[in-house]
Scaffold this motif. Structure first.
Motif, PDB file in Angstrom:
ATOM      1  N   ALA A 143       0.849  -1.188   0.000  1.00 18.35           N
ATOM      2  CA  ALA A 143       0.000   0.000   0.000  1.00 18.35           C
ATOM      3  C   ALA A 143       0.886   1.241   0.000  1.00 18.35           C
ATOM      4  O   ALA A 143       1.806   1.364   0.815  1.00 18.35           O
ATOM      5  N   VAL A 144       0.619   2.152  -0.922  1.00 21.10           N
ATOM      6  CA  VAL A 144       1.377   3.396  -1.077  1.00 21.10           C
ATOM      7  C   VAL A 144       0.442   4.577  -0.837  1.00 21.10           C
ATOM      8  O   VAL A 144      -0.663   4.609  -1.383  1.00 21.10           O
ATOM      9  N   ASP A 145       0.868   5.527  -0.035  1.00 21.36           N
ATOM     10  CA  ASP A 145       0.068   6.724   0.222  1.00 21.36           C
ATOM     11  C   ASP A 145       0.521   7.871  -0.670  1.00 21.36           C
ATOM     12  O   ASP A 145       1.727   8.084  -0.840  1.00 21.36           O
ATOM     13  N   VAL A 146      -0.432   8.617  -1.203  1.00 19.66           N
ATOM     14  CA  VAL A 146      -0.126   9.784  -2.037  1.00 19.66           C
ATOM     15  C   VAL A 146      -0.970  10.966  -1.569  1.00 19.66           C
ATOM     16  O   VAL A 146      -1.965  10.795  -0.871  1.00 19.66           O
ATOM     17  N   GLU A 147      -0.583  12.161  -1.973  1.00 13.07           N
ATOM     18  CA  GLU A 147      -1.310  13.358  -1.567  1.00 13.07           C
ATOM     19  C   GLU A 147      -2.517  13.630  -2.456  1.00 13.07           C
ATOM     20  O   GLU A 147      -3.502  14.206  -2.004  1.00 13.07           O
ATOM     21  N   ASP A 148      -2.439  13.250  -3.729  1.00 12.61           N
ATOM     22  CA  ASP A 148      -3.519  13.551  -4.673  1.00 12.61           C
ATOM     23  C   ASP A 148      -3.844  12.298  -5.478  1.00 12.61           C
ATOM     24  O   ASP A 148      -3.229  12.023  -6.503  1.00 12.61           O
ATOM     25  N   LEU A 149      -4.827  11.560  -5.006  1.00 15.64           N
ATOM     26  CA  LEU A 149      -5.178  10.289  -5.635  1.00 15.64           C
ATOM     27  C   LEU A 149      -5.769  10.481  -7.020  1.00 15.64           C
ATOM     28  O   LEU A 149      -5.507   9.703  -7.945  1.00 15.64           O
TER      29      LEU A 149
END
Length: 281
Positions: free
Chosen positions: A189-195
């Motif tokens: 799982a990778v988190d991003v600021e702007d999906l």
């Protein structure tokens, strides 16, 4: 001390196995902002992946003769342990199958590759000069947690706890449901600021490369490269290792996963490649 990915007895590294080095680098650079560069300090001149200057993975070219012809593109994940030989023995006693016996990866560490009792592949890593993931918490575009979806999640959870001697705090074990359920496999799982921007950029490469799920009010995307190298991507807003949205998405794998028949062919081909070679990951 807070337990994070990269800690002992947690997953600590990934390696993208690809036949299209340039295409893989272009896709994930544009969608996730990852930077692919040759490590000039590495005697192998290996390609490494970084985000904001922090290393998050490696890349291996399946055209290299060390890989048998026909080995499918896939991602290898490494679990940090104190002693590979001992932990591999414990794993096999508890139902795992040893695919690649322990060997030294130069001066970097020692490793082995196994298939766990529910059918998911993983590698054990005993660090020496290379420990793996080291990046600040809440870094956008960085690894956030691991997910294993299978039909016996508690069996899998118990196996990894027995193997390492402690629970995996940065991993979640999710039950599959329905005939379209995916085959067991670890995914990151990778988190991003702007999906939304990630999805737009992925669709520029092909409409089937990003699949949405919007359960529990939290959006999760399964992002897949043209070769099928896939990650779970979500917004950077939760402190939990893998939150309810990931869990909900994976309880209905038809929302996020490809067809199980195709996955079965890929899994068998990878397993065959490992079994017929002495040293792979």
């Amino acid at each position: 001390m807070t337990t994070r990915l990269g800690s002992s007895n947690e997953f600590c590294w990934m390696d993208l196995k690809t036949r299209d080095l340039a295409g893989t680098a272009t896709f994930f650079s544009k969608t996730l902002g990852w930077r692919f560069e040759v490590d000039e300090k590495d005697w192998r001149k290996a390609t490494k992946i970084a985000i904001d200057g922090h290393l998050i993975g490696g890349v291996s070219d399946l055209a290299n003769p060390v890989y048998p012809p026909g080995t499918p593109a896939h991602i290898a994940y490494y679990l940090a342990v104190d002693n590979v030989d001992r932990r591999a023995e414990v794993a096999t006693v508890n139902g795992a199958r040893l695919v690649v016996p322990p060997f030294d990866a130069g001066d970097q560490g020692r490793m082995a590759t196994l298939i766990d009792p529910v059918g998911a592949a993983f590698s054990l890593w005993q660090p020496r000069n290379f420990t793996g993931w080291q990046f600040p918490p809440h870094l956008a575009g960085a690894p956030h947690g691991m997910v294993l979806t299978c039909d016996q999640p508690e069996k899998a959870r118990h196996f990894y706890e027995k193997t390492t001697g402690t629970p995996l705090n940065c991993a979640d074990f999710i039950a599959t449901r329905g005939p379209s359920a995916s085959l067991p496999q670890w995914e990151l799982a990778v988190d991003v600021e702007d999906l939304d921007s990630v999805v737009v950029r992925a669709h520029e490469h092909g409409h089937d490369l990003a699949t949405w799920s919007e359960r529990t009010g939290r959006r999760v995307v399964r992002l897949s490269s043209p070769e099928g190298l896939a990650f779970l991507v979500r917004c950077l807003e939760s402190d939990s290792a893998v939150d309810q949205a990931v869990v909900a998405a994976w309880t209905n794998p038809a929302d996020l996963c490809g067809h199980s028949t195709s996955q079965e062919r890929t899994r068998k081909a990878i397993e065959h490649a490992y079994e017929n070679s002495g040293r792979r990951n």
